[in-house]
Design an enzyme around this catalytic site. Structure first.
Site, PDB file in Angstrom:
ATOM      1  N   SER A 143       0.827  -1.195   0.000  1.00 35.14           N
ATOM      2  CA  SER A 143       0.000   0.000   0.000  1.00 35.14           C
ATOM      3  C   SER A 143       0.867   1.253   0.000  1.00 35.14           C
ATOM      4  O   SER A 143       1.673   1.457  -0.897  1.00 35.14           O
ATOM      5  CB  SER A 143      -0.966  -0.032   1.194  1.00 35.14           C
ATOM      6  OG  SER A 143      -1.905   0.998   1.107  1.00 35.14           O
ATOM      7  N   ASP A 298      -2.732   6.224  -3.889  1.00 30.45           N
ATOM      8  CA  ASP A 298      -1.556   5.541  -3.353  1.00 30.45           C
ATOM      9  C   ASP A 298      -1.099   4.472  -4.353  1.00 30.45           C
ATOM     10  O   ASP A 298      -1.750   4.244  -5.370  1.00 30.45           O
ATOM     11  CB  ASP A 298      -1.848   4.971  -1.965  1.00 30.45           C
ATOM     12  CG  ASP A 298      -2.865   3.854  -1.962  1.00 30.45           C
ATOM     13  OD1 ASP A 298      -3.594   3.702  -2.954  1.00 30.45           O
ATOM     14  OD2 ASP A 298      -2.939   3.125  -0.955  1.00 30.45           O
ATOM     15  N   ASP A 302      -5.935   1.914  -3.901  1.00 32.05           N
ATOM     16  CA  ASP A 302      -7.157   1.684  -3.133  1.00 32.05           C
ATOM     17  C   ASP A 302      -7.488   2.881  -2.244  1.00 32.05           C
ATOM     18  O   ASP A 302      -8.519   2.879  -1.570  1.00 32.05           O
ATOM     19  CB  ASP A 302      -7.086   0.389  -2.315  1.00 32.05           C
ATOM     20  CG  ASP A 302      -5.979   0.378  -1.273  1.00 32.05           C
ATOM     21  OD1 ASP A 302      -5.185   1.337  -1.210  1.00 32.05           O
ATOM     22  OD2 ASP A 302      -5.909  -0.599  -0.506  1.00 32.05           O
TER      23      ASP A 302
END
Length: 568
Positions: A143, A298, A302
């Site tokens: 992430s 990002d 998401d």
């Protein structure tokens, strides 16, 4: 003992050459060795995430193989091995290699893998699982973590992250793998020849883009909005550009310096749209072209951040709570029809602003634990029961889901809807900041904040546990001058009603979270991160003006900080 684990690796004759070199570099650094070997990299309910490197507490081909072995056992146990596993990956170091290693382990068990030929966003993986009718999914991503991290996120056959019951089964299978160094992986070329490693790309892209058309609420709006978008060196450029284009928004300016995938994320301190510094280049470009809205995603796309001009023409970065409130109000206010059993789903640390907005439209709201897997779980539950119709889900950390063709937060969907909402409000003569002020005037001034305290290593983990225990055991009567009305301990699922002296059950799964409910719609909450060495402090207040809310927020934070400093 960590030294025994280190010796096991050191003595392994077939240790990967690159990992062997990296291990040799830290052989004289006992602290680094201990951190690399003092525990196994935990596979939790959201998968696993850690620094890349040698060791049992690191992301490497062996810990990935261990996770993949557990996934293979899980899929076989569910009787779904023939359906295969969809696998995607982002722009980080080793992402594609880890994706292929996963496929090689699955293939050894006769489980086919559908692996994207190049990087793709997490929400497209969620969609792909459903589209391909796969048994499970994997995204190799960390992430918005720093460049030295990577991770392994597992998805169920519904395209959602594994909820607790399924995760427990999966975790048990992973933990049964006694020696990660001995997990066998099949030959890649042989798997390709046997049809057990299948490469996918445009077909899934096309299907996702077709589904993305359903996100639009109105097709009669002016399309003259000027947009600046940055994917922050990640995966989102193509899908966001195409999504906006197919909705008629052609004035889209890409921050080219941040458009190329880059595992170093070299133009930002952190590739996290929650951090205002990530918008610096977008703001410069926005000023140059007179943009109406700036957006950043990002690396695995998401999460979406939004910035818009304020009354002085300066770009203001909206919080996740603010963007969520605006998107929710736009959906409920502009949709041609809203089902009577429509439902908003948010998390326990997300602003109450959304609930109040939903109430004003006669729409029900539901809180889940932190983590979008719980929102995905509720979507599936109500899809099967028909009790509610999912309308929107969001969390304060910039995660939103508009349509349930994906079952995880989807920054591509959110970007398309945010531009449409901005176009609507522009047609009404307002910016999104002014639209937000309109909502505050109607519903009250909600203000939130988040503080993260990083505490790395074993000593950090011990300190985080100490902090959580202290707040659980403390008799806290007030914060910021507001009485404590209830204490919710999600580890025991008990809500203590302080003023009444009674308790009641919380109808949610257990989690290491403590939330203090204050009078007048104020609250604060403590939660250790499940993916980073951090403890997070969430705050929410409500008053009639911004000034009053700012003062109240500062007072509540000061009370919590005083106790925190006394502990550490």
């Amino acid at each position: 003992m960590w030294k025994d684990e280190y010796k096991r690796w050191k003595d392994f004759s077939d240790l990967d050459e690159n990992l062997s070199v990296e291990l040799e570099k830290i052989v004289e650094d006992e602290a680094s060795l201990e951190d690399a070997f003092y525990k196994n990299l935990e596979f939790g309910t959201g998968g696993m995430r850690g620094k890349i490197g040698p060791g049992t507490n690191r992301m490497n081909i062996y810990t990935v193989r261990k996770a993949a072995e557990g996934l293979a056992s899980y899929v076989n146990d569910q009787g779904m091995s023939k359906r295969g596993v969809a696998i995607a990956y982002d722009s980080r170091y080793m992402s594609k290699e880890f994706a292929v290693e996963t496929a090689k382990v699955l293939g050894r068990h006769g489980i086919p893998s559908y692996v994207f030929t190049s990087l793709r966003p997490t929400p497209e993986l969620s969609f792909a699982v459903r589209h391909l009718k796969a048994a499970a999914g994997v995204v190799v991503t960390a992430s918005h973590n720093p460049p030295e991290y990577n991770g392994f996120k597992a998805y169920n056959e519904d395209g959602g992250q594994l909820p607790p019951a399924q995760a427990e089964v999966m975790i048990d299978f992973v933990n049964k793998v006694e020696n990660e160094l001995n997990v066998e992986a099949a030959d890649q070329k042989q798997l390709e020849q046997d049809g057990l490693l299948r490469w996918v790309d445009e077909d899934v892209d096309t299907a996702y883009m077709e589904a993305l058309k359903t996100v639009s609420v109105r097709d009669d709006l002016p399309k003259d909005l000027s947009v600046v978008f940055t994917p922050l060196h990640g995966t989102a450029r193509h899908l966001v550009e195409q999504g906006l284009k197919q909705n008629g928004f052609n004035s889209v300016h890409i921050v080219e310096e941040q458009a190329t995938p880059d595992p170093e994320f070299s133009t930002v301190a952190s590739p996290n749209p929650e951090e205002h510094q990530a918008f610096e280049m977008a703001i410069d470009q926005g000023k140059a072209v007179g943009a109406d809205i700036l957006m950043a995603t990002d690396p695995d796309a998401d999460r979406l951040g939004v910035a818009v001009p304020d009354e002085n023409g300066e770009y203001k970065v909206l919080t996740g709570n603010q963007t969520g409130a605006l998107l929710l109000d736009y959906i409920l206010g502009q949709s041609a029809s809203i089902p009577e059993n429509g439902l908003l789903v948010k998390t326990i640390v997300t602003s109450e602003f959304g609930r109040v907005i939903a109430d004003s439209y006669g729409i029900s709201s539901l809180d889940t634990l932190t983590g979008f897997k719980f929102i995905g779980e509720k979507i599936r539950e109500y899809e099967q029961s028909g009790e509610y119709k999912f309308l929107f889900g969001y969390e304060e950390s910039y995660g939103y889901l508009v349509k349930d063709f994906a079952r995880d937060k989807d920054a591509v969907q959110a970007a398309v809807l945010a531009v449409e909402a901005a176009a609507y409000w522009k047609s009404q003569g307002k910016t999104l900041v002014e639209a937000l002020d309109t909502l505050y005037q109607k519903h009250g001034y909600f203000l939130e904040d988040l503080k993260s305290v990083t505490l790395e290593g074993k000593s950090g983990a011990d300190t985080i546990e100490k902090i959580m225990n202290d707040f659980r055991e403390a008799d806290i009567q007030e914060a910021g001058g507001k009485k404590v009305m209830a204490v919710e301990d999600y580890s025991t699922t008990v809500r203590q009603l302080v003023q009444e002296g009674t308790t009641e059950e919380i109808d949610l799964p257990t989690s290491n979270v403590v939330k203090f409910i204050l009078e007048d719609d104020c609250w604060f909450c403590l939660r250790p991160s499940g993916t980073e060495p951090k403890i997070k402090f969430y705050y929410g207040v409500k008053s009639t003006t911004r000034g009053e809310s700012e003062e109240l927020l500062a007072a509540v934070k000061a009370t919590v900080d005083e106790r925190l400093h006394a502990i550490i």
